[in-house]
Design a protein around this motif. Structure first.
Motif, mmCIF file in Angstrom:
data_model
loop_
_atom_site.group_PDB
_atom_site.id
_atom_site.type_symbol
_atom_site.label_atom_id
_atom_site.label_comp_id
_atom_site.label_asym_id
_atom_site.label_seq_id
_atom_site.Cartn_x
_atom_site.Cartn_y
_atom_site.Cartn_z
ATOM 1 N N UNK A 1 37.693 54.998 64.043
ATOM 2 C CA UNK A 1 38.246 54.013 63.043
ATOM 3 C C UNK A 1 37.567 54.612 61.473
ATOM 4 N N UNK A 2 36.520 55.216 61.689
ATOM 5 C CA UNK A 2 35.997 55.717 60.518
ATOM 6 C C UNK A 2 35.534 57.373 60.935
ATOM 7 N N UNK A 3 35.773 58.183 60.032
ATOM 8 C CA UNK A 3 35.602 59.537 60.094
ATOM 9 C C UNK A 3 34.364 60.007 59.063
ATOM 10 N N UNK A 4 33.725 58.875 58.787
ATOM 11 C CA UNK A 4 32.707 59.114 57.606
ATOM 12 C C UNK A 4 31.032 59.353 58.006
ATOM 13 N N UNK A 5 30.352 59.720 56.872
ATOM 14 C CA UNK A 5 29.064 60.132 57.129
ATOM 15 C C UNK A 5 28.515 59.869 55.929
ATOM 16 N N UNK A 6 27.241 59.004 56.134
ATOM 17 C CA UNK A 6 26.470 58.545 54.812
ATOM 18 C C UNK A 6 25.226 59.470 54.587
ATOM 19 N N UNK A 7 24.786 59.437 53.457
ATOM 20 C CA UNK A 7 23.667 60.404 53.037
ATOM 21 C C UNK A 7 22.934 59.513 51.947
ATOM 22 N N UNK B 1 32.533 67.139 56.215
ATOM 23 C CA UNK B 1 32.176 65.620 55.800
ATOM 24 C C UNK B 1 30.968 65.457 55.421
ATOM 25 N N UNK B 2 29.800 65.999 56.228
ATOM 26 C CA UNK B 2 28.240 65.639 55.944
ATOM 27 C C UNK B 2 28.218 66.494 54.707
ATOM 28 N N UNK C 1 28.016 64.323 47.172
ATOM 29 C CA UNK C 1 28.354 63.387 46.494
ATOM 30 C C UNK C 1 27.043 62.636 46.074
ATOM 31 N N UNK C 2 25.900 62.453 46.999
ATOM 32 C CA UNK C 2 24.827 62.065 46.573
ATOM 33 C C UNK C 2 23.880 62.756 45.588
ATOM 34 N N UNK D 1 30.744 59.245 52.523
ATOM 35 C CA UNK D 1 32.161 60.021 52.257
ATOM 36 C C UNK D 1 32.916 59.785 53.697
ATOM 37 N N UNK D 2 33.909 59.370 53.303
ATOM 38 C CA UNK D 2 35.182 59.044 54.548
ATOM 39 C C UNK D 2 36.450 59.669 54.172
ATOM 40 N N UNK D 3 36.599 60.786 54.554
ATOM 41 C CA UNK D 3 37.720 61.543 54.077
ATOM 42 C C UNK D 3 39.085 60.618 54.259
ATOM 43 N N UNK D 4 40.159 61.013 53.418
ATOM 44 C CA UNK D 4 41.300 60.306 53.410
ATOM 45 C C UNK D 4 42.291 60.867 54.274
ATOM 46 N N UNK D 5 41.736 61.319 55.323
ATOM 47 C CA UNK D 5 42.719 61.809 56.430
ATOM 48 C C UNK D 5 43.268 60.713 57.170
#
Lengths: 173, 775
Positions: free
Chosen positions: B446-452, B518-519, B525-526, B590-594
């Motif tokens: 559901x998500x392809x995201x990664x937090x930092x 992704x990471x 971004x951070x 960051x969750x890519x727009x894929x």
């Protein structure tokens, strides 16, 4: 059955009581608490448990602890200098990408050390022979071989590491 | 792009010194006070009813603290289909089925206790061949189902394959097969589970998916009646991943259950035999493929039917067709594509994700037949591929959007570096195969995201908390390089903290070659947020316009006047130790727009795609069938190499794993039972098998990647087998369609081609004595 043994462990004399059925790997990891030596298979197939006994690389999982009596044992913890400076082989593995997951690294480095202690200018065929019993699944061995060559002189230049450091006025690239 | 001071440099892995000195701690090296040791009893049959389990003698053994069977545990469901449970009840469906488990004061006592457990089985008819298991009347692995075929709709048809087939000038139809291979992580599987007095759970585990494992364990606690509890997952150093740790496994749940029953920490650690028997291999496939082209060599269609051996239970292996679709629809320009895959239950070991996630199996069939089609069309193999190569800006029938693409350049590089056209000795041949793989994340969840999260301390140093999971590939180093680049710091200034769900933000896991992309984007971004704050503070302090300031060598510096500068740490201390003081912290998810695939499997699953071509020169011994690799070139379009040394390590390691897949590796299952659970009989390559290999890197600077980077974790092992198979054909004219390509198979094919039987005798000459070859 148990018996008392005396041996040199990473340069220090040690006397202790061992059970006859203990392997050297068991002694190192479970009794002495030095976990740098790894168990990858427990049957002498992978080399992760390689240590140096009287100058020779051995699989500590196949070596009986009692046999170490009167001998000199070096594990991965015995390589770096007291101030933490890495042994040149350790340094080369770090600088040349010889380490990925790292599980095979201690055994691999010990096999390399046993080789280079005996033949400091070992060429590629000797290097391959020396680490043939040390399995690695991450690196494909290429950068491991480069690492060892960097120490044996099989490689013409020094490390290819290029990192700008704050105290270095001349960043290399 | 301006000069970069850390990105693009061969910087050693941050954790390498710890690993070189034996200081790095793996699950094998961890012990908690009062810890018990768990062990698992596995099935003695591939398929049987459990009539009775007697645990009395085991329980009576001094030192045993708990014995559990399927009857003692709640109904915890595991796996993608929730068709598996930690300890089986009533029935076993494979040899690796967990029947009982013990916790004892030491490993030896736990082993002894297992021997005292008496299990009475009633054997059932088992089924091991997936094609047979699909037939009506086949024994059912799971009696509740009507069929052994999983209800998974892996079926697509874009364009009109039948019409294209009629229009084709050349077509090739073939059957290919691949078998089980396994990850062979040097560090075996293991976990430690511990409950606190309020039943909050901590699990130390070898996992590539800390966040998803946390969710699985929370669900298990809920089934155990422990709702509203917390779960903390901590991943120590792991001795290799390669996809093996993408799911949660019975042994982890068993450690949790034993810990809950004993109120003590419980550790389960696999030995090597168990690692071979009870972990999930790459799934075997049977592929029926037809491809066709016009007289100019332009591909017109691709038609593929595939059967996957799922084994007895369902893990991520059953979803690999979703990734197979990528090469099937988009490796080269193909206007008409049809694909259907069936995953079939058998009483074999159940399969899982492994580096490439279905791509190696699909690419083996595709790239072998591409070579055959090129020959049929009378076009040289590389030229044929060049005619059909993907180009930037392409959108494939599946909706995959090709942004940057250096496929043609990869082919040219291989051709040049391998000296493709130079004269060859007898038995020598060259071959190539290309690949496409996700290089910008993969939206399979559901998500392809990664937090930092980043905090900057009073000395200008960074603590960075990432969701990314390192398993040896060097993700923490790459992340540190990206952040150091952004903030004008040294890599040594960045402390990367990862793999602890109490501390680090969410991430979907280390899979799909997604972590650098992704990471890396999340970390960048951070860092950009921190950078904006630092520049703002610096502008005030230096009394200079914001746009004239840069971060350089730990300082904020004026672009035109390098003497106008202040050390970042000094600036931060001034900001912190002041009235209304501030500290610098930032986060980025960051969750890519894929895109997730739609009902018709269309959707741009990745932000960008990694391309590559592998070329190989082989020498085939016609007397023995032995294949020697003389030279190997693996060229990849990686967007940008953040760290060329680590990148090369991924390619070298991937290729060597691929060479094993092609030539030597095979888990031998005899009626569901693993016959070679050791390194003597399961042949991974050793240092003496190392091949001359080059890994040229092409940089296409992907606009969406961090500093232009794409993922490169998996591609190294994707096209290796077909490249080698094609080279063998080029060398001796035999086409091997089954992996692994053992000397026996090559020799048999050579002899068949010469009209000889397996023993090398003229077929018609000696009808008397039978020729028997034992493999």
């Amino acid at each position: 059955m148990s018996r008392d043994i005396t041996f040199t462990f990473n340069g220090n004399l040690l006397t202790l009581t061992v059970e006859d059925h203990w392997t050297l790997l068991h002694l190192i990891r479970e009794e002495l608490g030095y976990t740098g030596t790894k168990e990858g298979c427990g049957s002498g197939e992978c080399g992760a448990c390689t240590v140096i006994v009287d100058g020779a690389a051995v699989n500590s999982c196949l070596y009986l602890a009692a046999e170490i009596n009167g001998r000199s044992l070096v594990t991965i913890e015995g390589l770096a200098a007291a101030d933490g400076t890495l042994h040149p082989i350790q340094r080369a593995f770090v600088d040349h990408g010889g380490i990925q997951c790292g599980f095979c690294s201690p055994g691999m480095i010990m096999s390399a050390k046993a080789l280079l202690d005996e033949n400091s200018h070992a060429a590629e065929p000797e290097i391959l022979e020396a680490i043939a019993g040390n399995l690695c699944r991450c690196t494909g061995y290429v950068q491991i071989i480069e690492s060892i060559k960097a120490v044996s002189g099989g490689e013409p230049e020094g490390p290819r590491v290029v990192a700008w450091r704050g105290d270095d006025p001349h960043p290399r690239s | 792009m301006p000069d970069l001071h850390t990105v693009g440099k061969r910087i050693p892995k941050i954790d390498a010194a710890d690993k070189a000195t034996g200081r790095a701690r793996y699950i094998q090296d961890l012990a908690l006070p009062g810890m018990l040791h768990g062990r698992i009893l596995y099935s003695k049959y591939a398929h049987a009813r459990i009539v009775k389990i007697n645990t009395e003698k085991a329980r009576a053994l001094p030192g045993v603290r708990a014995v559990l069977t399927g009857d003692d545990i709640p109904d915890i469901k595991m796996g993608v289909y929730k068709d598996n449970r930690p300890l089986k009840k009533d029935k076993v469906c494979s040899y690796r089925d967990e029947v009982a488990a013990v916790a004892a004061v030491d490993p030896q006592t736990a082993r002894e206790a297992l021997k005292l457990i008496e299990v009475a089985y009633e054997p059932l008819t088992a089924i091991f061949d997936p094609e047979a298991a699909m037939r009506e009347g086949s024994p059912l692995v799971h009696a509740g189902n009507k069929t052994n075929v999983l209800r998974m709709p892996w079926k697509l048809h874009y364009g009109d394959v039948d019409a294209a087939r009629r229009a084709a000038d050349f077509t090739v139809s073939e059957r290919f097969s691949t078998t089980w291979v396994t990850h062979c992580c040097m560090g075996t599987s293991g976990a430690i589970a511990e409950f606190d007095p309020a039943n909050h759970l901590t699990v130390y585990s070898n996992t590539q998916i800390p966040s998803l494992a946390q969710k699985d364990f929370l669900e298990a606690l809920s089934v155990m009646g422990l709702k509203e509890r917390r779960v903390r997952v901590i991943k120590p150093c792991i001795g290799g991943g390669f996809g093996s740790k993408l799911d949660t496994y019975a042994y982890e749940y068993i450690a949790i259950l034993l810990s809950y029953h004993t109120r003590r920490p419980v550790k389960i650690e696999f030995d090597r035999t168990e690692e071979f028997l009870a972990t999930s291999p790459r799934q075997p496939t049977v592929t029926y493929i037809t491809q066709g082209c016009d007289r100019n060599g332009k591909l017109l269609f691709r038609d593929i039917r595939m059967i996957l051996d799922n084994g007895a239970y369902t893990s991520w292996g059953a979803t690999t067709p979703s990734v197979m679709m990528m090469p099937i629809t988009t490796l080269y320009r193909v206007p008409n594509v049809r694909f259907e895959a069936k995953c079939v239950y058998t009483n074999n070991t159940y399969s899982q994700a492994m580096r490439g996630y279905g791509n190696p199996q699909a690419t083996f069939a595709i790239e072998s037949t591409i070579d055959m089609l090129a020959e049929a069309a009378g076009i040289a193999p590389i030229e044929f591929r060049r005619i059909n190569a993907n180009q930037p800006g392409d959108v494939s029938t599946q909706g995959l959007r090709i942004t940057t693409c250096g496929l043609t350049e990869c082919m040219d590089t291989v051709k040049a570096r391998l000296e493709w056209d130079k004269p060859k000795a007898s038995g020598e041949g060259v071959g190539c195969a290309s690949l496409i793989h996700v290089g910008g994340g993969a939206r399979v969840y559901k998500s392809d995201g990664c937090g930092t999260i980043i905090k900057m301390d009073d000395y200008g140093k960074i603590d960075l908390f990432t969701g990314a999971t390192d398993m040896g590939q060097g993700s923490e180093t790459v992340i540190a390089q990206i952040v150091a680049e952004e903030l004008g710091l040294n890599v040594d200034d960045i402390h990367v903290i990862h793999s602890d769900t109490d501390i680090c933000p969410w991430d979907v896991g280390a899979h799909a070659s997604r972590t650098t992309f992704v990471a890396g984007n999340a970390a960048r971004g951070a860092a950009m947020k921190i950078k904006a704050r630092v520049l703002e503070l610096g502008a005030k302090e230096l009394n200079a316009p914001l746009e004239k300031l840069v971060l350089h060598r730990r300082h904020i510096q004026h672009l035109d006047d390098p003497e106008t500068k202040i050390e970042i740490g000094k600036l931060l201390r001034k900001t912190h130790f002041n009235h209304g003081g501030q500290m610098l912290m930032a986060e980025c998810f960051y969750d890519p727009a894929n895109e997730n695939m739609g009902m018709d499997f269309r959707g741009n699953m990745s932000m960008t795609y990694t391309f590559g071509t592998h070329g190989v020169r082989v020498q085939v011994d016609e007397e023995t069938g032995k294949v020697k690799i003389l030279n190997y070139v693996a060229a990849h379009d990686v967007g940008r190499a953040i760290n060329p040394m680590l990148l090369e390590g991924q390619v070298y390691g991937g290729v060597m794993m691929g060479v094993g897949y092609a030539l030597s590796e095979q888990v031998l299952l005899e009626k569901g039972e693993t016959m070679n659970p050791n390194f003597r009989d399961y042949k991974i390559l050793t240092a003496k098998d190392v091949i001359p290999i080059e890994a040229p890197v092409l940089e296409t600077h992907d606009p969406d990647g961090p500093y232009g980077a794409k993922g490169i974790g998996e591609p190294g092992c994707v096209p290796t087998a077909p490249a080698i198979a094609n080279a063998i054909y080029n060398a001796v004219g035999v086409r091997i369609k089954d992996l692994p390509i053992t000397p026996e198979r090559v020799l048999a094919a050579i002899r068949e081609k010469k009209g000889l039987d397996l023993c090398g005798r003229k077929r018609e000459a000696d009808p008397g004595e039978a020729c028997v070859i034992e493999e």
